[in-house]
Design an enzyme around this catalytic site. Structure first.
Site, PDB file in Angstrom:
ATOM      1  N   ASP A   1      -4.691  25.621  12.680  1.00  9.48           N
ATOM      2  CA  ASP A   1      -4.986  24.424  11.883  1.00  9.48           C
ATOM      3  C   ASP A   1      -4.302  23.224  12.539  1.00  9.48           C
ATOM      4  O   ASP A   1      -3.076  23.091  12.494  1.00  9.48           O
ATOM      5  CB  ASP A   1      -4.473  24.626  10.455  1.00  9.48           C
ATOM      6  CG  ASP A   1      -4.912  23.506   9.518  1.00  9.48           C
ATOM      7  OD1 ASP A   1      -5.407  22.476  10.017  1.00  9.48           O
ATOM      8  OD2 ASP A   1      -4.733  23.663   8.293  1.00  9.48           O
TER       9      ASP A   1
ATOM     10  N   ASP B   1       0.841  -1.191   0.000  1.00 11.93           N
ATOM     11  CA  ASP B   1       0.000   0.000   0.000  1.00 11.93           C
ATOM     12  C   ASP B   1       0.879   1.245   0.000  1.00 11.93           C
ATOM     13  O   ASP B   1       1.910   1.288   0.687  1.00 11.93           O
ATOM     14  CB  ASP B   1      -0.894   0.030   1.242  1.00 11.93           C
ATOM     15  CG  ASP B   1      -2.219  -0.673   0.987  1.00 11.93           C
ATOM     16  OD1 ASP B   1      -2.664  -0.680  -0.166  1.00 11.93           O
ATOM     17  OD2 ASP B   1      -2.779  -1.210   1.940  1.00 11.93           O
TER      18      ASP B   1
ATOM     19  N   SER C   1      -9.459  27.721   5.196  1.00  9.33           N
ATOM     20  CA  SER C   1      -9.221  27.989   6.612  1.00  9.33           C
ATOM     21  C   SER C   1      -8.323  29.211   6.690  1.00  9.33           C
ATOM     22  O   SER C   1      -7.746  29.638   5.685  1.00  9.33           O
ATOM     23  CB  SER C   1      -8.555  26.787   7.302  1.00  9.33           C
ATOM     24  OG  SER C   1      -7.267  26.549   6.753  1.00  9.33           O
TER      25      SER C   1
ATOM     26  N   ALA D   1     -15.829  21.397   4.861  1.00  7.23           N
ATOM     27  CA  ALA D   1     -15.917  20.744   3.558  1.00  7.23           C
ATOM     28  C   ALA D   1     -16.643  21.615   2.537  1.00  7.23           C
ATOM     29  O   ALA D   1     -16.439  21.471   1.331  1.00  7.23           O
ATOM     30  CB  ALA D   1     -16.635  19.402   3.708  1.00  7.23           C
ATOM     31  N   GLN D   2     -17.490  22.527   3.015  1.00  6.85           N
ATOM     32  CA  GLN D   2     -18.236  23.386   2.086  1.00  6.85           C
ATOM     33  C   GLN D   2     -17.351  24.499   1.517  1.00  6.85           C
ATOM     34  O   GLN D   2     -17.321  24.725   0.304  1.00  6.85           O
ATOM     35  CB  GLN D   2     -19.451  24.007   2.789  1.00  6.85           C
ATOM     36  CG  GLN D   2     -20.579  23.025   3.101  1.00  6.85           C
ATOM     37  CD  GLN D   2     -20.226  22.113   4.263  1.00  6.85           C
ATOM     38  OE1 GLN D   2     -19.489  22.496   5.170  1.00  6.85           O
ATOM     39  NE2 GLN D   2     -20.752  20.891   4.219  1.00  6.85           N
ATOM     40  N   THR D   3     -16.608  25.146   2.395  1.00  9.30           N
ATOM     41  CA  THR D   3     -15.788  26.281   1.919  1.00  9.30           C
ATOM     42  C   THR D   3     -14.421  25.833   1.421  1.00  9.30           C
ATOM     43  O   THR D   3     -13.822  26.474   0.568  1.00  9.30           O
ATOM     44  CB  THR D   3     -15.575  27.289   3.053  1.00  9.30           C
ATOM     45  OG1 THR D   3     -14.829  26.671   4.119  1.00  9.30           O
ATOM     46  CG2 THR D   3     -16.914  27.768   3.607  1.00  9.30           C
TER      47      THR D   3
END
Length: 674
Positions: A340, A303, A379, A374-376
Site C-alpha cells: 500500500d 484551513d 486492500s 473505490a468499488q471494493t
C-alpha cells in the site's frame, strides 16, 4: 527566494549615493519633517558662510550647526535608501530571471506545427507549448499535460513541483523552467504585467504606497512641525522685549531640535523594512496596507488540511478484537499494508514497526497483492493458506460475510465519534481488530494558537469535515471556533459577519473557490501554487505555498506597527530633554532664574546648542539598525505592549538624551569646539 545580495560595504556605498540623490527638493518634499530640516540647514549654511566671510564672533559654532543639520538630513535619507537598497538587490536578481525568448505558439490545442514567436508578443488567451528545458514565458494556466517545474528562481526551493491541468495546481509563473514532460499553456498575463513584473516592482518599493496609519502619522508630524515653527518665530519678538537678541542660527537649531526629526527621518524606512521582512519570508505584499492590516487582525481563518493537520490520515493505534492479541493484529495489518503506497498505508507500516521492530523481516514475504479500489474499498495480500484484508468497516464485514462483534463495533463507533477513521483488519473469515487512523495535528500548532490568543486574535478552523469530526479536531488543536462542511459561500458569509462586527479578518487559500473570500478578507494570503484567480484576489502571495505562513505574516505586521509606535514614542520623548538643553541656554542671560533648568550642567550656551544639534543627528544614525530590523515582538495583549513601550521607549526617550547631550557637551568643551 534566490537573490543576489550586494556585499555589506557595497550596499552601504549604494545607499549613501542614493541618500545624496534624495537631497533633490522633489524627493525631499515627500517627507515634510525632513524637507523643513533641509530648508533650515540651507538657511543656516548661508548664514554660517556669511559669518565665516566676515570672521564674525561664533562663526565656528554656527558652521558646525549647519554641518550637523545636513548630517541629520543625509542620514534620514540614508535610512530610507538602505531599506530600499535591499529590495533593489532582490529585484535585480529577479529581473535576471526574465529573458526574451522564442516560444512555440499554437493555434489550437491539437496543433502539431507550432510557430516560433517572441515571448514579448504573447497576449492573454493564446496557447503555447513548453517542453523540457523551456522557460515559462509569462504567467499561464495549464490546460493539458502534467510536468515537473523548477520554481527555484522565484521561490528559492530547489525541489521541482508538479503542475497539471485542472484542480488547484494548474498555475505556472513566468521565469520558471520545465524539467520533465511537456505542457500546453494558456497565457493569462498582459506583457509587463506578469506576476514576476509585479513582484519586481513591489520588491523595489516602486509601488509602495503609504498606509492609512502612516499617512495619519505623517499628518501628525507635519502638524507638530507647523506648531513648533510658529513657536520659534514668535520667540524673536518675546526675546527682543526681554532685551536680548537671539541669532537666527540659534533659532534654527532650536526649531530642528524641537520638531520630531527622529521618527520623521525613520518613518519611511520602517515601512519599507517591514515589507522587506515579508520578502525574506518569501511573501510578496501587493501593498503596505496589507502588511499593516495583518498587524491589526482580530480573526484568523485557517484551513484544517495542511495548516492545522498534516492532511493525511495516519495510524495512531491498533485495537484488537476479543480473543486476538495486539501482536497478531499488528502483524496482519503490517502484511496487508506492505504493497500500500498511500500515506495511510505507509503510516500503518511505520507504526507497526515502531511497536514490533522485528516486523522488517516480513517485507520479504511473497504473496499476491490486492490493490485498493473505490468499488471494493479493500486492500491486502493473499498468502499461501490465508487471505489478509484491511479497509472500511462495512467493506470488511461484507468480505467475511458477518458483522464485527458488539465489543469491537462499540470501539469502532467510538473512533468515528472522535473524528477519526476506523479501518478493520481481517484474516480469512475472521476480523482481527481495527486500526485507528486520524488526521494528525502538526506539532506546536496548539502552542502557536495560544500565542495568538494572548495577542487577542481569535482563530477559526475551516474544514469540509462533518461537525462531529471538526469539533474533535478543533478541540485537540486548541482553535477558538470552527466552520464545518464549509462552502465558498459559507466562508464569504462568515468573513462578512466578522467584519460587520468591526473585526479585521485574515485568511489563506489556493483554489478558485477561495477567491471571493480572499478578496473580501482584510488580509488575503494566496498560495503561489494556487490558481490565477486566487492570486489575483489576494493581497499577499506566499511563494512557499505554506498555509502556516499566515501566522508568521501576522507576526511581521505586529512587529511593523510596534516598531513604528516604539520609535514615535522615543522620538517625541527625547525632544523633552532637548528643551532643557537649549531653552535655558537662550534665555538665561535675560532670566538668570532659568539656570535651575540647566539640569545637565552644560558648559555654555553655545556648547548646549551645539550638543543638542549633534545629538539630534547622531540619534537618527544610532536608530537606523533598529528601524530596519524592527523592535523585538513578544506575543502579549495590547495593554501589555503599551506599558512595555511607554516604559522602555518612553522613559528611555527621556533618559538617553540627558546622558547623550551631557557626554557630547563634555567632548565639545574638551576639544574647544564651542
Amino acid at each position: 527566494m534566490s537573490t543576489r545580495t550586494l556585499p555589506r560595504h557595497g550596499l552601504y556605498a549604494a545607499a549613501l549615493k542614493a541618500a545624496v540623490a534624495k537631497l533633490h527638493p522633489r524627493a525631499l518634499m515627500g517627507n515634510a519633517v525632513i524637507f523643513v530640516t533641509a530648508v533650515t540647514a540651507m538657511l543656516t549654511s548661508v548664514l554660517a558662510l556669511r559669518d565665516l566671510a566676515v570672521a564674525a564672533p561664533g562663526w565656528g559654532v554656527n558652521l558646525q550647526i549647519a554641518v550637523w543639520l545636513w548630517v541629520c538630513v543625509l542620514f534620514a535619507n540614508f535610512a530610507e535608501a538602505l531599506a530600499e537598497g535591499r529590495g533593489k538587490a532582490r529585484a535585480d536578481s529577479l529581473r535576471a530571471t526574465k529573458a526574451e525568448t522564442m516560444v512555440k505558439l499554437l493555434t489550437q490545442e491539437d496543433d502539431t506545427a507550432p510557430r516560433l514567436v517572441p515571448s514579448a508578443s504573447l497576449r492573454p488567451g493564446q496557447l503555447v507549448l513548453v517542453e523540457v528545458g523551456d522557460l515559462v514565458p509569462t504567467d499561464a494556466e495549464v490546460i493539458r499535460g502534467v510536468a515537473s517545474v523548477d520554481e527555484s528562481a522565484i521561490t528559492g526551493e530547489s525541489a521541482p513541483v508538479i503542475r497539471e491541468s485542472g484542480g488547484d495546481r494548474s498555475s505556472v509563473t513566468g521565469g520558471t523552467r520545465i524539467v520533465s514532460d511537456q505542457l500546453i499553456l494558456k497565457i493569462v498575463a498582459e506583457p509587463g504585467k506578469s506576476f514576476l513584473d509585479r513582484m519586481i516592482a513591489m520588491v523595489e518599493g516602486a509601488e509602495r504606497q503609504k498606509t492609512p496609519n502612516e499617512i495619519a502619522l505623517n499628518i501628525l508630524l507635519t502638524g507638530l512641525t507647523l506648531i513648533f515653527l510658529i513657536v520659534v518665530v514668535t520667540l524673536e519678538p518675546f526675546a527682543r522685549y526681554s532685551g536680548i537678541v537671539i541669532p537666527v542660527i540659534t533659532l534654527a537649531a532650536l526649531f530642528v531640535t524641537l520638531i520630531p526629526t527622529t521618527i520623521g527621518g525613520l518613518l519611511s524606512a520602517i515601512g519599507i523594512a517591514g515589507m522587506d521582512r515579508l520578502v525574506r519570508a518569501n511573501v510578496i505584499a501587493k501593498s503596505g496596507r496589507a502588511v499593516e492590516a495583518a498587524g491589526d487582525v482580530d480573526t484568523l481563518l485557517l484551513d484544517k488540511t495542511g495548516t492545522i493537520t498534516f492532511g493525511n490520515r495516519m495510524a495512531d493505534a491498533f485495537v484488537p478484537a476479543r480473543g486476538v492479541s495486539e501482536a497478531e493484529l499488528i502483524r496482519a495489518a503490517h502484511l496487508a499494508s506492505l504493497s500500500d503506497d498511500t500515506p495511510e498505508g505507509k503510516s500503518i507500516i511505520d507504526l507497526a514497526r515502531k511497536l514490533l521492530p522485528d516486523l522488517a523481516a516480513d517485507a520479504a514475504v511473497q504473496g499476491e497483492t490486492v490493490v485498493f479500489s473505490a468499488q471494493t474499498r479493500l486492500s491486502g495480500v493473499d498468502l499461501p493458506g490465508r487471505r489478509l484484508r484491511k479497509g472500511a468497516v462495512d467493506a470488511v464485514e461484507r468480505f467475511i460475510g458477518a458483522p464485527a462483534d458488539a465489543a469491537l463495533r462499540a470501539k469502532v463507533d467510538e473512533i468515528a465519534r472522535s473524528g477519526a477513521t476506523p479501518l478493520l483488519v481481517a484474516q480469512d473469515d475472521r476480523i482481527l481488530g481495527a486500526i485507528h487512523l486520524k488526521d494528525v495535528i502538526k506539532p506546536g500548532v496548539r502552542e502557536r494558537f495560544a500565542e495568538l490568543r494572548a495577542m487577542g486574535i481569535r482563530t477559526v478552523m475551516i474544514t469540509g469535515d462533518n461537525p462531529l469530526t471538526a469539533a474533535a479536531i478543533a478541540a485537540e488543536a486548541g482553535v477558538d471556533d470552527f466552520l464545518a462542511e464549509a462552502t465558498p459561500e459559507m466562508k464569504l458569509d462568515y468573513i462578512r459577519r466578522e467584519q460587520a462586527g468591526g473585526r479585521l479578518v485574515a485568511m489563506c487559500g489556493d483554489g478558485s473557490n477561495d477567491a471571493p473570500a480572499l478578496a473580501q478578507a482584510d488580509v488575503g494570503v494566496a498560495m503561489n501554487s494556487g490558481t490565477p484567480a486566487a492570486k489575483e484576489a489576494a493581497n499577499l502571495i506566499d511563494l512557499d505555498s505554506d498555509p502556516t505562513k499566515l501566522i508568521e505574516i501576522v507576526m511581521v505586521g505586529k512587529q511593523l506597527l510596534i516598531s513604528r509606535g516604539a520609535l514615535t514614542t522615543f522620538s517625541i520623548a527625547n525632544d523633552v530633554a532637548k528643551y532643557f538643553a537649549i531653552l535655558p541656554a537662550i534665555f538665561v542671560v535675560a532670566y538668570p532664574g532659568l539656570g535651575v533648568l540647566n539640569l545637565m550642567g552644560l558648559s555654555s550656551p553655545q556648547s548646549a546648542i551645539l550638543s543638542a544639534v549633534i545629538f539630534n543627528a547622531l540619534i537618527i544614525i544610532a536608530l537606523i539598525p533598529l528601524a530596519l530590523r524592527g523592535v523585538k515582538y513578544a506575543p502579549a495583549s495590547a495593554a501589555a505592549l503599551l506599558r512595555r513601550n511607554l516604559t522602555l521607549y518612553g522613559l528611555g526617550g527621556l533618559v538617553v538624551p540627558f546622558i547623550g547631550i551631557k557626554a557630547i557637551d563634555m567632548a565639545v568643551t574638551a576639544l574647544g569646539l564651542a
